[in-house]
Design an enzyme around this catalytic site. Structure first.
Site, PDB file in Angstrom:
ATOM      1  N   LYS A 159       0.910  -1.338  -0.093  1.00  0.00           N
ATOM      2  CA  LYS A 159      -0.103   0.107  -0.206  1.00  0.00           C
ATOM      3  C   LYS A 159       0.875   1.194   0.123  1.00  0.00           C
ATOM      4  O   LYS A 159       1.048   1.860   1.050  1.00  0.00           O
ATOM      5  CB  LYS A 159      -0.895  -0.046   1.272  1.00  0.00           C
ATOM      6  CG  LYS A 159      -1.926   1.018   1.151  1.00  0.00           C
ATOM      7  CD  LYS A 159      -3.094   0.642   2.300  1.00  0.00           C
ATOM      8  CE  LYS A 159      -4.028   1.737   2.409  1.00  0.00           C
ATOM      9  NZ  LYS A 159      -4.746   2.156   1.614  1.00  0.00           N
TER      10      LYS A 159
HETATM   11  C1  LIG Z   1      -6.709   0.055  -3.871  1.00  0.00           C
HETATM   12  C2  LIG Z   1      -7.327  -0.384  -2.607  1.00  0.00           C
HETATM   13  N1  LIG Z   1      -7.806  -1.763  -2.672  1.00  0.00           N
HETATM   14  C3  LIG Z   1      -8.551  -2.186  -1.531  1.00  0.00           C
HETATM   15  C4  LIG Z   1      -8.703  -1.474  -0.404  1.00  0.00           C
HETATM   16  C5  LIG Z   1      -9.499  -2.205   0.742  1.00  0.00           C
HETATM   17  O1  LIG Z   1      -8.568  -2.664   1.778  1.00  0.00           O
HETATM   18  P1  LIG Z   1      -8.766  -2.739   3.247  1.00  0.00           P
HETATM   19  O2  LIG Z   1     -10.225  -3.357   3.332  1.00  0.00           O
HETATM   20  O3  LIG Z   1      -7.592  -3.345   3.967  1.00  0.00           O
HETATM   21  O4  LIG Z   1      -9.228  -1.268   3.644  1.00  0.00           O
HETATM   22  C6  LIG Z   1      -8.152  -0.169  -0.262  1.00  0.00           C
HETATM   23  C7  LIG Z   1      -8.218   0.591   1.098  1.00  0.00           C
HETATM   24  O5  LIG Z   1      -7.198   0.643   1.641  1.00  0.00           O
HETATM   25  C8  LIG Z   1      -7.424   0.252  -1.413  1.00  0.00           C
HETATM   26  O6  LIG Z   1      -6.786   1.451  -1.211  1.00  0.00           O
END
Ligand SMILES: Cc1ncc(COP(=O)(O)O)c(C=O)c1O
Length: 323
Positions: A159
């Site tokens: 991330k």
């Molecule tokens: C690109 C992306 N995909 C998926 C998610 C969902 O991830 P999470 O459930 O860990 O927030 C996020 C959010 O953080 C994101 O930015």
């Protein structure tokens, strides 16, 4: 959403006033997107404020950093404590949590290694990400003309701040065409994810979600939905999802920390199912919400209570016995 601009931000181990939490314009992260971050939430549950999946968010932050050869200056336990302290010092019962680890000020070559790894933790109040009605009524989305990054280009499992340049393109295109959100395909043409959320498709009573190989972020909400769907007895299939499956889905929903579980009611102006939140989406949403509200037992150990009386024991002072 404009920031209120109050409260404290944790920066490299110190609580700093919001207005003083500044970095130099020559910091590496500003030029090259060399940061990794998290988005988590604290909920005001019936048993008191609790952070959802605190350990998993910190673990993903450290994994994101490792991919980029960043030596994290704090341990998993120190970061968890710092997050809880930041919420407490700001007196929040419910908030969004943004830990950020970034390459700071030293040199401005592309190579980030000479730059320090700095850490900040912000918290703020953030309601429904896609609008107040979204959780109930659903949102209208499009397939983006932008793909997610190809494998072996920008690591999707990290991330990373830089990855969100792609997310911003997806989101700006969607909004400027009148949609709430865009869903991007991977470079093979399969469904990947939304700009900030994972995608789930319901068809003929089964639930599908794209696999990690489809350039998705391994969402922590995604993982919880896979668990909840199993608990409720639904068959979950992690496999490639062709674009057209979104058009003929019985139900479709987004999952993520910001959007929580948000139904999708149309894709490219094609109505999904009957254009309303479907029964399987609702069942999963209800179970999920009842755990995070504290109405159902936290059987998977998802919640870390701020007062530490919930899923974790109170710290025991030296010389005393645990109760
Ligand atoms: C690109 C992306 N995909 C998926 C998610 C969902 O991830 P999470 O459930 O860990 O927030 C996020 C959010 O953080 C994101 O930015």
């Amino acid at each position: 959403m404009a920031f209120a601009g109050t409260g404290k931000i944790w920066m490299n181990g110190k609580m700093v006033d919001w207005s003083d939490a500044k970095i130099h314009v020559a910091s590496h992260v500003i030029h090259y997107g060399s940061g990794v971050f998290e988005g988590a939430r604290c909920y005001d549950t019936k048993k008191g404020p609790a952070v959802l999946r605190l350990d998993s968010h910190v673990a993903r932050l450290l994994a994101s950093a490792k991919i980029y050869r960043m030596d994290a200056p704090y341990t998993q336990a120190q970061l968890e404590t710092a997050i809880l302290d930041t919420i407490r010092v700001n007196n929040f019962k419910a908030c969004y949590i943004r830990p950020l680890m970034y390459r700071g000020y030293n040199a401005l070559g592309v190579n980030p290694l000479p730059c320090p790894v700095d850490v900040a933790i912000m918290v703020w109040e953030w309601g429904a990400y896609l609008g107040a009605d979204a959780l109930d009524k659903g949102v209208d989305v499009c397939i983006s003309s932008w793909n997610r990054a190809a494998p072996n280009t920008f690591p999707a499992m990290s991330k990373t701040s830089g990855n969100y340049a792609n997310a911003a393109l997806i989101r700006m295109e969607a909004e400027s065409n009148g949609y709430s959100e865009g869903i991007a395909l991977d470079t093979f043409g399969y469904v990947s994810e939304g700009s900030g959320e994972n995608v789930f498709v319901v068809r003929n009573g089964e639930i599908y979600t794209p696999p990690l190989s489809a350039s998705i972020l391994p969402g922590i909400t995604r993982e919880m939905i896979i668990q909840v769907a199993g608990d409720l007895g639904y068959r979950m299939r992690e496999e490639n999802v062709p674009r057209e499956m979104l058009y003929i889905a019985d139900e479709l929903f987004f999952a993520g920390t910001a959007v929580e579980i948000t139904p999708v009611r149309s894709v490219d102006k094609i109505t999904v199912g009957n254009g309303r939140r479907g029964p399987i989406t609702e069942a999963i949403q209800r179970r999920f919400l009842s755990v995070i509200n504290g109405d159902s037992p936290d059987t998977h150990g998802w919640l870390t209570y701020l007062d530490q009386t919930g899923s974790r024991p109170e710290p025991v002072a030296a010389g005393t016995k645990a109760r």
